[in-house]
Design an enzyme around this catalytic site. Structure first.
Site, mmCIF file in Angstrom:
data_model
loop_
_atom_site.group_PDB
_atom_site.id
_atom_site.type_symbol
_atom_site.label_atom_id
_atom_site.label_comp_id
_atom_site.label_asym_id
_atom_site.label_seq_id
_atom_site.Cartn_x
_atom_site.Cartn_y
_atom_site.Cartn_z
ATOM 1 N N CYS A 58 0.790 -0.920 0.095
ATOM 2 C CA CYS A 58 -0.097 0.048 0.107
ATOM 3 C C CYS A 58 0.918 1.390 0.084
ATOM 4 C CB CYS A 58 -1.011 0.088 1.216
ATOM 5 S SG CYS A 58 -2.089 1.254 1.455
ATOM 6 N N CYS A 64 0.111 6.467 6.986
ATOM 7 C CA CYS A 64 -1.138 5.797 7.714
ATOM 8 C C CYS A 64 -0.788 5.020 8.912
ATOM 9 C CB CYS A 64 -1.896 5.172 6.670
ATOM 10 S SG CYS A 64 -3.237 4.351 7.474
ATOM 11 N N CYS A 67 -1.962 0.259 9.578
ATOM 12 C CA CYS A 67 -1.054 -0.966 9.330
ATOM 13 C C CYS A 67 0.121 -0.950 10.043
ATOM 14 C CB CYS A 67 -0.798 -1.379 7.758
ATOM 15 S SG CYS A 67 -2.503 -1.922 7.239
ATOM 16 N N CYS A 141 -6.287 2.066 -0.185
ATOM 17 C CA CYS A 141 -6.144 1.194 1.083
ATOM 18 C C CYS A 141 -6.055 -0.198 0.416
ATOM 19 C CB CYS A 141 -7.032 1.627 2.299
ATOM 20 S SG CYS A 141 -7.164 0.418 3.460
ATOM 21 N N PHE A 268 -20.711 -15.012 26.262
ATOM 22 C CA PHE A 268 -20.451 -13.716 25.583
ATOM 23 C C PHE A 268 -20.682 -13.918 24.043
ATOM 24 C CE2 PHE A 268 -17.247 -14.662 29.020
ATOM 25 C CZ PHE A 268 -17.379 -13.575 29.784
ATOM 26 N N GLU A 288 -25.276 -13.251 26.841
ATOM 27 C CA GLU A 288 -24.778 -12.289 26.341
ATOM 28 C C GLU A 288 -25.053 -10.930 27.211
ATOM 29 O OE1 GLU A 288 -23.235 -8.705 24.974
ATOM 30 O OE2 GLU A 288 -22.366 -10.989 24.254
ATOM 31 N N ASP A 336 -16.381 -16.530 24.058
ATOM 32 C CA ASP A 336 -15.465 -15.610 23.266
ATOM 33 C C ASP A 336 -15.643 -14.240 23.987
ATOM 34 O OD1 ASP A 336 -14.336 -14.095 21.248
ATOM 35 O OD2 ASP A 336 -15.937 -14.057 20.065
ATOM 36 N N CYS A 362 -9.204 -12.811 21.560
ATOM 37 C CA CYS A 362 -8.524 -11.531 21.070
ATOM 38 C C CYS A 362 -7.249 -11.178 21.654
ATOM 39 C CB CYS A 362 -9.733 -10.454 20.496
ATOM 40 S SG CYS A 362 -10.355 -9.636 22.154
#
Length: 404
Positions: A58, A64, A67, A141, A268, A288, A336, A362
């Site tokens: 890119c 930017c 990334c 992008c 979750f 949730e 999760d 995550c």
């Protein structure tokens, strides 16, 4: 000028030399020079480049902030992200089978938050610059889906209509099966005229839905997402996996972990990313914290065909985790959690008679913390599947199977 040899990559993708000295956009094995500013190296020049250094795909990469790793070859990034998972587990004394990482392709992000600002001549939109509040325009992008990239002009129009010269709008755009779902924050307070003008933008731009702060201004069609046999209309701003590719691989890992189980709890659960596909083969109880997401999940299930029974509960699992007796009669647990992990809920799972857990995370650090607790409680970490759906970033996700 002093030379530095980069020995490794840090957690956020910076090259690290002895000291430690942190050098952005450098790679292990490189010899570099620069101006030392505390522990950070500025004005960096590459003296000896790494064989893993590549031309960024890119043209906006250097300016930017979207990334961090486009200067590195894909195999190096894959190995580094796998190592992040390995090191998080090793810090807790855990070693297991870590499968080859799965990486989402370029131009596959289906949600992006554009920064949009009024200017003297009109408006501009893009992402924030690297470590800066400056808005960098990104017409080429390589990260987001083309449909999202085209939505920059919508963000600019919204900035002209409802932005100020002193503030930057955050325009979050998500693709859906029927058009773009747009949510705006940081704009002018809503009034009658602004509401009328924004509704007209929703119509002329063919948006599925337009939300200003917390108010849905207009909805031409429910911005549905497809989860297995169900069409779900998430509430504005609801959590979604970043790419369809990444979601599919996380789901495949979860399905493998709970295969053959007939009654499953999904903790979750969000809007049903895992709940609804699992309901093809099992009865599922979805729990949730956000009531609006539970409502969307339930409506999607009720309108779908071919799914088994899905029950649901709106419950804050941090303040009120499920207790051991509530797991009775369920064959497996899926969870999760957000980045903070699920420490309180993990304690209760250990005390229950649960024998199989699919854990999606995550954050490898909080995942490793929770898994260490589960191992001490009698579980085995059978395998981990890393998933890189935030391509060229320092972020890595995973799914894992635990059993006892």
């Amino acid at each position: 000028m002093t030379e530095f040899r980069i020995t490794r990559l840090g957690q956020y993708g910076d090259g690290i030399a002895e000291g430690p000295v942190f050098a952005p956009m450098t790679l292990p094995g490189e010899v570099v020079t620069g101006t030392l500013d505390g522990a950070n190296l500025r004005d960096i020049k590459i003296v000896t480049p790494s064989e893993d250094r590549v031309a960024a795909p890119c043209r906006h990469f250097k300016s930017c902030g979207g990334c961090q790793m486009q200067h590195a070859a894909d195999p190096l990034v894959a190995a580094w992200k796998t190592q992040i998972v390995e090191q998080a587990l090793a810090a807790q004394g855990i070693h297991t089978d870590i499968r080859p990482i799965v990486t989402s392709p370029a131009q596959s992000r289906r949600r992006a938050t554009f920064a949009a600002r009024r200017t003297k001549k009109g408006s501009m939109s893009g992402f924030h610059g690297r470590a800066s509040d400056t808005v960098v325009e990104i017409p080429d992008c390589q990260l987001v889906e083309p449909e999202l990239l085209a939505a920059r002009s919508i963000a600019e129009e919204l900035a002209e209509i409802g932005g100020s010269r002193k503030a930057t709008l955050a325009v979050t755009v998500t693709t859906s099966r029927v058009g773009l779902d747009v949510q705006v924050s940081g704009g002018k307070p809503i009034d009658g005229q602004l509401r009328i003008t924004l509704a007209a933008v929703c119509d002329t731009r063919g948006l599925a839905r337009l939300t200003w702060e917390d108010e849905v201004i207009a909805q031409r069609a429910p911005p549905v997402q497809r989860f297995s046999n169900a069409d779900v209309c998430p509430p504005p701003g609801a959590f979604m996996q970043a790419t369809a590719h990444g979601e599919a691989h996380l789901l495949a890992a979860v399905q493998e972990a709970v295969q053959g189980r007939k009654r499953v709890i999904d903790l979750f659960a969000g809007c049903g990313t895992f709940t609804l596909p699992l309901a093809k083969d099992a009865e599922v109880w979805a729990v949730e914290g956000e009531a609006a997401m539970v409502e969307a999940l339930d409506k999607g299930w009720r309108m779908a065909q071919g799914l088994k029974t899905v029950t649901h509960t709106a419950r804050d699992l941090y303040r009120r985790p499920l207790l051991p007796d509530e797991f009775y009669k369920y064959d497996a647990v899926v969870m999760d959690p957000p980045r903070a992990g699920a420490e309180a809920q993990t304690s209760e799972i250990i005390r229950s008679d649960t024998k199989r857990v699919a854990y999606v995370s995550c954050n490898p650090v909080t995942f490793a913390r929770d898994v260490a607790q589960m191992i001490a409680g009698g579980f085995t970490l059978d395998w981990v599947q890393p998933v890189d759906q935030f391509r060229w970033s320092s972020h890595v996700e995973l799914a894992a199977q635990l059993s006892r």
